[in-house]
Each structure stands twice: as structure tokens, then as C-alpha cells.
Design an enzyme around this catalytic site. Structure first.
Site, PDB file in Angstrom:
ATOM      1  CB  ILE A  10     -41.070  -1.027 -24.813  1.00 51.84           C
ATOM      2  CG1 ILE A  10     -40.984   0.165 -23.627  1.00 51.84           C
ATOM      3  CG2 ILE A  10     -39.914  -0.719 -25.249  1.00 51.84           C
ATOM      4  CD1 ILE A  10     -39.505   0.252 -22.670  1.00 51.84           C
ATOM      5  CB  THR A  11     -41.597   1.416 -29.536  1.00 53.33           C
ATOM      6  OG1 THR A  11     -42.277   0.150 -30.233  1.00 53.33           O
ATOM      7  CG2 THR A  11     -40.111   1.319 -29.134  1.00 53.33           C
ATOM      8  N   GLY A  12     -44.446   1.127 -27.568  1.00 54.88           N
ATOM      9  CA  GLY A  12     -46.301   1.282 -28.726  1.00 54.88           C
ATOM     10  C   GLY A  12     -46.931   2.422 -27.564  1.00 54.88           C
ATOM     11  CB  ALA A  80     -45.085  -7.096 -28.560  1.00 57.15           C
ATOM     12  CB  ALA A  81     -49.847  -7.403 -29.947  1.00 54.56           C
ATOM     13  CB  SER A 124     -58.391  -6.758 -26.517  1.00 59.94           C
ATOM     14  OG  SER A 124     -59.575  -6.681 -27.337  1.00 59.94           O
ATOM     15  CD  GLU A 126     -62.420  -5.005 -31.260  1.00 59.72           C
ATOM     16  OE1 GLU A 126     -62.652  -5.980 -31.787  1.00 59.72           O
ATOM     17  OE2 GLU A 126     -63.162  -3.856 -30.611  1.00 59.72           O
ATOM     18  CE1 TYR A 148     -55.221  -7.120 -31.461  1.00 59.39           C
ATOM     19  CE2 TYR A 148     -57.506  -6.340 -30.898  1.00 59.39           C
ATOM     20  CZ  TYR A 148     -56.088  -5.870 -30.751  1.00 59.39           C
ATOM     21  OH  TYR A 148     -55.429  -6.137 -29.319  1.00 59.39           O
ATOM     22  CG  HIS A 178     -56.164   0.899 -23.228  1.00 58.55           C
ATOM     23  ND1 HIS A 178     -56.056  -0.138 -22.315  1.00 58.55           N
ATOM     24  CD2 HIS A 178     -54.590   1.297 -23.155  1.00 58.55           C
ATOM     25  CE1 HIS A 178     -55.597  -0.715 -22.896  1.00 58.55           C
ATOM     26  NE2 HIS A 178     -54.572  -0.525 -23.062  1.00 58.55           N
ATOM     27  NE  ARG A 183     -55.663   4.107 -29.108  1.00 59.60           N
ATOM     28  CZ  ARG A 183     -55.694   3.119 -29.533  1.00 59.60           C
ATOM     29  NH1 ARG A 183     -54.684   1.803 -29.739  1.00 59.60           N
ATOM     30  NH2 ARG A 183     -57.250   2.251 -29.363  1.00 59.60           N
TER      31      ARG A 183
HETATM   32  P1  NAP Z   1     -49.133  -0.509 -30.258  1.00 56.17           P
HETATM   33  O1  NAP Z   1     -49.410   1.314 -29.954  1.00 56.17           O
HETATM   34  O2  NAP Z   1     -49.909  -0.794 -31.602  1.00 56.17           O
HETATM   35  O3  NAP Z   1     -47.834  -1.401 -29.564  1.00 56.17           O
HETATM   36  C1  NAP Z   1     -47.579  -2.425 -30.299  1.00 56.17           C
HETATM   37  C2  NAP Z   1     -46.349  -2.276 -29.473  1.00 56.17           C
HETATM   38  O4  NAP Z   1     -45.625  -4.156 -30.218  1.00 56.17           O
HETATM   39  C3  NAP Z   1     -45.542  -1.718 -30.472  1.00 56.17           C
HETATM   40  O5  NAP Z   1     -44.308  -1.337 -29.433  1.00 56.17           O
HETATM   41  C4  NAP Z   1     -44.698  -2.559 -31.470  1.00 56.17           C
HETATM   42  O6  NAP Z   1     -43.100  -2.698 -32.339  1.00 56.17           O
HETATM   43  C5  NAP Z   1     -44.732  -4.279 -30.781  1.00 56.17           C
HETATM   44  N1  NAP Z   1     -44.484  -5.351 -31.865  1.00 56.17           N
HETATM   45  C6  NAP Z   1     -45.546  -5.659 -33.001  1.00 56.17           C
HETATM   46  N2  NAP Z   1     -44.886  -6.755 -33.364  1.00 56.17           N
HETATM   47  C7  NAP Z   1     -43.739  -7.121 -32.528  1.00 56.17           C
HETATM   48  C8  NAP Z   1     -43.056  -8.056 -32.748  1.00 56.17           C
HETATM   49  N3  NAP Z   1     -43.225  -8.847 -33.946  1.00 56.17           N
HETATM   50  N4  NAP Z   1     -42.426  -8.029 -32.131  1.00 56.17           N
HETATM   51  C9  NAP Z   1     -42.171  -7.278 -30.744  1.00 56.17           C
HETATM   52  N5  NAP Z   1     -43.179  -6.250 -30.659  1.00 56.17           N
HETATM   53  C10 NAP Z   1     -43.776  -6.018 -31.933  1.00 56.17           C
HETATM   54  O7  NAP Z   1     -50.395  -1.125 -29.116  1.00 56.17           O
HETATM   55  P2  NAP Z   1     -51.230  -0.499 -27.618  1.00 56.17           P
HETATM   56  O8  NAP Z   1     -52.064   0.519 -27.912  1.00 56.17           O
HETATM   57  O9  NAP Z   1     -49.999  -0.144 -27.000  1.00 56.17           O
HETATM   58  O10 NAP Z   1     -51.585  -1.728 -26.927  1.00 56.17           O
HETATM   59  C11 NAP Z   1     -49.956  -2.485 -26.397  1.00 56.17           C
HETATM   60  C12 NAP Z   1     -51.162  -3.847 -26.027  1.00 56.17           C
HETATM   61  O11 NAP Z   1     -52.889  -4.082 -25.291  1.00 56.17           O
HETATM   62  C13 NAP Z   1     -51.196  -4.823 -28.181  1.00 56.17           C
HETATM   63  O12 NAP Z   1     -51.465  -6.032 -26.897  1.00 56.17           O
HETATM   64  C14 NAP Z   1     -52.745  -3.945 -27.736  1.00 56.17           C
HETATM   65  O13 NAP Z   1     -53.323  -5.535 -28.873  1.00 56.17           O
HETATM   66  C15 NAP Z   1     -53.550  -4.608 -26.544  1.00 56.17           C
HETATM   67  N6  NAP Z   1     -54.341  -4.325 -26.213  1.00 56.17           N
HETATM   68  C16 NAP Z   1     -55.122  -2.304 -26.470  1.00 56.17           C
HETATM   69  C17 NAP Z   1     -56.051  -2.114 -26.641  1.00 56.17           C
HETATM   70  C18 NAP Z   1     -56.003  -0.349 -26.694  1.00 56.17           C
HETATM   71  O14 NAP Z   1     -57.093   0.272 -26.573  1.00 56.17           O
HETATM   72  N7  NAP Z   1     -54.694   0.167 -26.502  1.00 56.17           N
HETATM   73  C19 NAP Z   1     -57.102  -2.230 -25.456  1.00 56.17           C
HETATM   74  C20 NAP Z   1     -56.862  -3.397 -24.841  1.00 56.17           C
HETATM   75  C21 NAP Z   1     -55.499  -4.837 -25.774  1.00 56.17           C
HETATM   76  P3  NAP Z   1     -42.900  -0.920 -33.266  1.00 56.17           P
HETATM   77  O15 NAP Z   1     -43.547  -0.153 -32.428  1.00 56.17           O
HETATM   78  O16 NAP Z   1     -42.122  -1.918 -33.551  1.00 56.17           O
HETATM   79  O17 NAP Z   1     -44.481  -1.219 -34.076  1.00 56.17           O
HETATM   80  O1  F7E Z   2     -62.214   1.504 -34.119  1.00 55.83           O
HETATM   81  C1  F7E Z   2     -64.963   2.843 -35.976  1.00 55.83           C
HETATM   82  C2  F7E Z   2     -64.190   1.095 -36.224  1.00 55.83           C
HETATM   83  O2  F7E Z   2     -59.765   1.416 -34.305  1.00 55.83           O
HETATM   84  C3  F7E Z   2     -63.431   1.769 -32.864  1.00 55.83           C
HETATM   85  C4  F7E Z   2     -56.997  -1.388 -30.491  1.00 55.83           C
HETATM   86  O3  F7E Z   2     -56.341  -0.820 -29.545  1.00 55.83           O
HETATM   87  O4  F7E Z   2     -59.205  -1.381 -29.130  1.00 55.83           O
HETATM   88  C5  F7E Z   2     -58.926  -0.908 -30.698  1.00 55.83           C
HETATM   89  O5  F7E Z   2     -59.684  -1.690 -31.210  1.00 55.83           O
HETATM   90  C6  F7E Z   2     -64.296   1.921 -33.661  1.00 55.83           C
HETATM   91  C7  F7E Z   2     -65.099   1.193 -34.342  1.00 55.83           C
HETATM   92  O6  F7E Z   2     -60.907   1.141 -31.947  1.00 55.83           O
HETATM   93  C8  F7E Z   2     -63.127   4.495 -38.074  1.00 55.83           C
HETATM   94  O7  F7E Z   2     -65.375   1.005 -37.144  1.00 55.83           O
HETATM   95  C9  F7E Z   2     -65.338   4.402 -37.707  1.00 55.83           C
HETATM   96  O8  F7E Z   2     -66.098   0.380 -33.765  1.00 55.83           O
HETATM   97  O9  F7E Z   2     -60.148   2.526 -33.018  1.00 55.83           O
HETATM   98  P1  F7E Z   2     -60.151   1.571 -33.452  1.00 55.83           P
HETATM   99  P2  F7E Z   2     -60.650  -0.747 -32.064  1.00 55.83           P
HETATM  100  O10 F7E Z   2     -61.002  -1.190 -32.986  1.00 55.83           O
HETATM  101  O11 F7E Z   2     -62.218  -0.729 -30.877  1.00 55.83           O
HETATM  102  C10 F7E Z   2     -59.382  -3.489 -28.854  1.00 55.83           C
HETATM  103  C11 F7E Z   2     -59.582  -2.821 -27.138  1.00 55.83           C
HETATM  104  C12 F7E Z   2     -57.889  -2.993 -28.696  1.00 55.83           C
HETATM  105  O12 F7E Z   2     -57.794  -4.376 -28.481  1.00 55.83           O
HETATM  106  C13 F7E Z   2     -57.555  -2.535 -30.248  1.00 55.83           C
HETATM  107  O13 F7E Z   2     -55.888  -3.309 -30.530  1.00 55.83           O
HETATM  108  O14 F7E Z   2     -64.664   2.751 -34.600  1.00 55.83           O
HETATM  109  N1  F7E Z   2     -65.087   3.544 -37.206  1.00 55.83           N
HETATM  110  N2  F7E Z   2     -64.305   5.235 -38.436  1.00 55.83           N
HETATM  111  C14 F7E Z   2     -63.533   3.999 -37.372  1.00 55.83           C
HETATM  112  N3  F7E Z   2     -61.992   3.197 -36.598  1.00 55.83           N
HETATM  113  C15 F7E Z   2     -60.943   3.489 -37.558  1.00 55.83           C
HETATM  114  N4  F7E Z   2     -59.591   3.265 -36.939  1.00 55.83           N
HETATM  115  N5  F7E Z   2     -61.030   5.021 -38.645  1.00 55.83           N
HETATM  116  C16 F7E Z   2     -61.887   4.832 -38.484  1.00 55.83           C
HETATM  117  O15 F7E Z   2     -62.182   5.822 -39.965  1.00 55.83           O
END
Ligand code: NAP
Ligand code: F7E
Length: 333
Positions: A10-12, A80-81, A124, A126, A148, A178, A183
Site C-alpha cells: 500500500i505504501t508503493g 508487494a514486491a 508484469s 517483464e 525480477y 505504468h 513513481r
Molecule cells: P513499488 O512502488 O515499488 O511498491 C512496492 C511495494 O511493495 C511497496 O509498498 C513496498 O513497501 C512493498 N514491499 C516490498 N517488499 C515487501 C515485503 N517484503 N513485505 C511487504 N511489503 C513489501 O511498486 P509499484 O510500481 O507500485 O508496483 C506494484 C506491484 O505491481 C509490484 O508487485 C510490481 O512488481 C508490479 N508491477 C508494476 C508495474 C509498474 O509499471 N509499476 C508493472 C507491472 C507490475 P516499502 O514502501 O516498505 O518499500
Molecule cells: O526501465 C531503460 C531500462 O526501470 C525502463 C517496473 O515497474 O516496469 C518496470 O520495469 C527501460 C529499461 O522499468 C535508464 O534499461 C535507460 O529498458 O523504468 P524502468 P522496467 O525495467 O521496464 C515493469 C512492467 C515492472 O513490472 C517493473 O516492476 O528504461 N533505462 N536508462 C533506464 N532505466 C532506469 N531505471 N534508469 C536509467 O537510467
């Protein structure tokens, strides 16, 4: 009686938007939070008096069972992740423990405490990694490219397995990237939009990035949490891709962000090996037509508008930091 939902993470970013959304739907919202030495509730500060926080950790099965019992949740959203791809190479075992095995811990707790709970797993794009098909849909085979991604494939299949083994209402949302002003600063969109604001306001001259050629399907987190909820309102559990159907390169992201602030990106962007990945996901673009047909879900915010929204928000954040004398020169890497 109001419905009760438990959100892990929820904090994410997503957790905070989902909590707001569920509150607006009249839910009693519970959030699992792990113990940290400093409070990190900044994303939920504005709703903290309207949600109930329960201490627990995805690594601790007992705490997950207690959270289910305490909340008496009817819907559980597992967000959570360890979600940062780059970190998953330096902490592969931890990433697997939280992001993969954590899902089994929670599913098994649900099976024992209340098997009628509806469960959402944050899968995801990914998982598609080195893509086998363009665009990617629910039936596209997985080929993850990071620890991951591998952990998320496990989380996806254990969700399907508990659905099929025990008849749980367990759904996997395969969400493409997203983003939002909430973020984390380490992800590329926010790293760029925050850097644009700092450069524009004279705090920095350069931002250092990795691969500018990779392409992503970037949507708005506020739109995507609505899809999570819609999935759990269906009679039958299933898997859904959630995406915008547009793909853009990191370089296009940079161009849009800098030009929105009236800056020339080439004068301020430097490439740095440190941000290159051992294995890259080159191209992601999703086909969310199933979510369109079944859930009636469509994205509202598109790429350019999303990035401009994030630049505008970061300009305000950095301006306030300057006014309050809180300039953090060691911002995101
Ligand atoms: P985020 O901002 O990194 O938030 C992750 C959350 O998980 C935080 O609240 C974190 O708590 C909590 N957490 C991590 N380890 C934990 C543990 N051991 N026990 C309990 N809580 C824990 O991620 P998000 O972008 O909101 O994404 C939410 C979910 O969707 C994740 O599972 C992510 O992998 C997945 N996802 C994200 C995207 C995207 O583009 N954003 C896309 C596809 C899937 P703390 O605040 O304490 O660190
Ligand atoms: O990278 C490139 C990097 O870290 C996007 C997570 O939410 O979405 C996220 O994963 C792209 C990659 O996101 C930098 O190499 C270039 O190709 O923003 P990102 P991600 O890896 O796509 C998926 C759907 C999830 O599920 C994950 O939890 O950008 N890139 N230069 C960079 N990326 C970062 N972080 N920093 C750079 O300086």
C-alpha cells in the site's frame, strides 16, 4: 456493510492509487506495511486516517495469516514486491523470496484463513522479456530477462495453480509499465522528469542514463488500478493484459520531457554504463483487447500527456524543495 479489501504494498505507487480508488468505492481499506526504521508513508499520508495499516511482511507467513484474520478482507490485492528490475541482479535471492515465494505464502494463507477471498496478483509485462510475439497478449509465451521477470513468472503460475488446484478466485493482471508523479525516482520515467525539473531550475546540468533504445508501453497508474478492481468484480477469475497498445523508446520519453520544459535534451543527457542491464527487454507493447471486451476497461491517459503531467508535477516538487531549503543533491540513481 462496506466491502473490505487488504492491499499488500500500500505504501508503493500502485498501492496508494488503489487505496484511494477503493475508498472512493466505499470500501474499508486495510494495508500491509513492513517495519522500517524510518516511516515511508509519504504516498498515503493524505489518506492515512481513512485506511487501517497492519504490520506484516511478505517474508513472514504468520504475519500474512494475521493480516487476513484481522482485516477479514473479502478482496486481497497483492502489490508487494521488490519491483526494481536493476536491483534484481544484485539481490536475486531476496527478489525471489519476496516477489515469487511471497505470492505462495499469501495464497496459502488465503486457502487456510478464508478460501472465498478474491485474490489479485500483480503480474508484469517483464514476463514477456525477449518477446515471442508482437503485440503481447494473455496467450503469448513468457521469456523473462531478469531475476525480477523470472520471479514474476513464478508468481503468475502459482496464482494459476492455486486457482486450478483449490478453486480460489485468483486472478493475474499482466500489467505493462505504468507511471505517475508518485513513481519511484529510480524508474526511468520519473528519473527523467525529476531531472528535467532540476535542470530547468538550475540545480543540475546533466542526467545520466543507460539504454535509450529500449521501447516500453507506458500508461498511467491511476488508470491501471481501476483495471485491478474490475478484474476482481468478475464472476470467474482469469488473466488479463493491461496496456495502452502504444510503444515508445526511452529516447522519445527524453525528448518529450525535455521539450515540455523548453530544453534541448542533447545538451543535458549523458549515457552511463552503470545504467545498462546485463540482459535487456528491447520491445514491449501490449494488446489489452480482452480487458476492453470483458472488463470494459480502456486507458484514459496516453504517453505524451502522462510525461507532461509528470514533468509539471516534478517542477512543483523541486520548486517547493528550493523554497523550503530542502535541496537533496543526491537524488535518484
Ligand atoms: P513499488 O512502488 O515499488 O511498491 C512496492 C511495494 O511493495 C511497496 O509498498 C513496498 O513497501 C512493498 N514491499 C516490498 N517488499 C515487501 C515485503 N517484503 N513485505 C511487504 N511489503 C513489501 O511498486 P509499484 O510500481 O507500485 O508496483 C506494484 C506491484 O505491481 C509490484 O508487485 C510490481 O512488481 C508490479 N508491477 C508494476 C508495474 C509498474 O509499471 N509499476 C508493472 C507491472 C507490475 P516499502 O514502501 O516498505 O518499500
Ligand atoms: O526501465 C531503460 C531500462 O526501470 C525502463 C517496473 O515497474 O516496469 C518496470 O520495469 C527501460 C529499461 O522499468 C535508464 O534499461 C535507460 O529498458 O523504468 P524502468 P522496467 O525495467 O521496464 C515493469 C512492467 C515492472 O513490472 C517493473 O516492476 O528504461 N533505462 N536508462 C533506464 N532505466 C532506469 N531505471 N534508469 C536509467 O537510467
Amino acid at each position: 456493510m462496506a466491502k473490505r479489501a487488504l492491499i499488500t504494498g500500500i505504501t508503493g505507487q500502485d498501492g496508494s492509487y488503489l487505496a484511494e480508488f477503493l475508498l472512493s468505492q466505499g470500501y474499508d481499506v486495510y494495508g500491509l506495511v513492513r517495519r522500517t526504521s524510518t516511516i515511508n508513508f509519504s504516498r498515503i499520508h493524505h489518506i492515512q486516517d481513512r485506511v487501517t495499516l497492519i504490520s506484516g511482511d511478505m517474508l513472514d507467513q504468520t504475519s500474512l495469516m494475521s493480516a487476513l484474520e484481522q482485516s477479514e478482507a473479502e478482496e486481497v490485492y497483492n502489490l508487494a514486491a521488490q519491483s526494481f528490475v536493476q536491483t534484481s541482479w544484485s539481490q536475486p535471492v531476496f527478489t525471489g523470496d519476496v516477489t515469487a515465494l511471497g505470492v505462495t505464502r499469501l495464497l496459502d494463507a488465503i486457502r487456510k484463513v478464508n478460501p472465498r477471498i478474491r485474490f489479485y496478483q500483480a503480474s508484469s509485462s517483464e514476463m514477456f522479456g525477449k518477446v515471442r510475439e508482437v503485440p503481447q497478449r494473455e496467450t503469448t509465451p513468457f521469456y523473462p530477462r531478469s531475476p525480477y521477470g523470472v520471479a514474476k513468472v513464478y508468481g503468475h503460475w502459482i496464482t494459476v495453480n492455486y486457482r486450478e488446484s483449490y478453486g480460489l478466485h485468483a486472478t493475474s493482471g499482466i500489467l505493462f509499465n505504468h507511471e505517475s508523479p508518485r513513481r519511484g525516482l529510480e524508474f526511468v520515467t520519473r528519473k527523467v522528469t525529476h531531472a528535467v525539473a532540476r535542470i530547468k531550475l538550475g540545480l543540475d546540468e546533466y542526467v545520466y542514463l543507460g539504454n535509450l533504445d529500449s521501447r516500453r508501453d507506458w500508461g498511467f497508474a491511476g488508470d491501471y488500478v481501476r483495471a485491478m478492481w474490475l478484474m476482481l468484480q468478475q464472476d470467474e477469475p482469469d488473466d488479463y493484459v493491461i496496456s495502452t497498445g502504444e510503444t515508445h523508446s526511452v529516447q522519445e520519453l527524453v525528448e518529450v520531457a525535455f521539450s515540455h520544459a523548453g530544453l534541448d535534451w542533447q545538451a543535458h543527457v549523458r549515457q552511463d554504463e552503470r545504467f545498462m542491464r546485463p540482459a535487456e527487454v528491447d520491445l514491449l507493447v501490449g494488446d489489452s483487447s480482452k480487458a476492453g471486451h470483458v472488463l470494459g476497461w480502456e486507458p484514459q491517459v496516453h504517453f505524451r500527456e502522462l510525461i507532461q503531467m509528470m514533468v509539471d508535477a516534478d517542477m512543483q516538487v523541486v520548486q517547493e524543495m528550493i523554497e523550503q531549503g530542502r535541496i537533496d543533491v543526491n537524488h535518484a540513481g
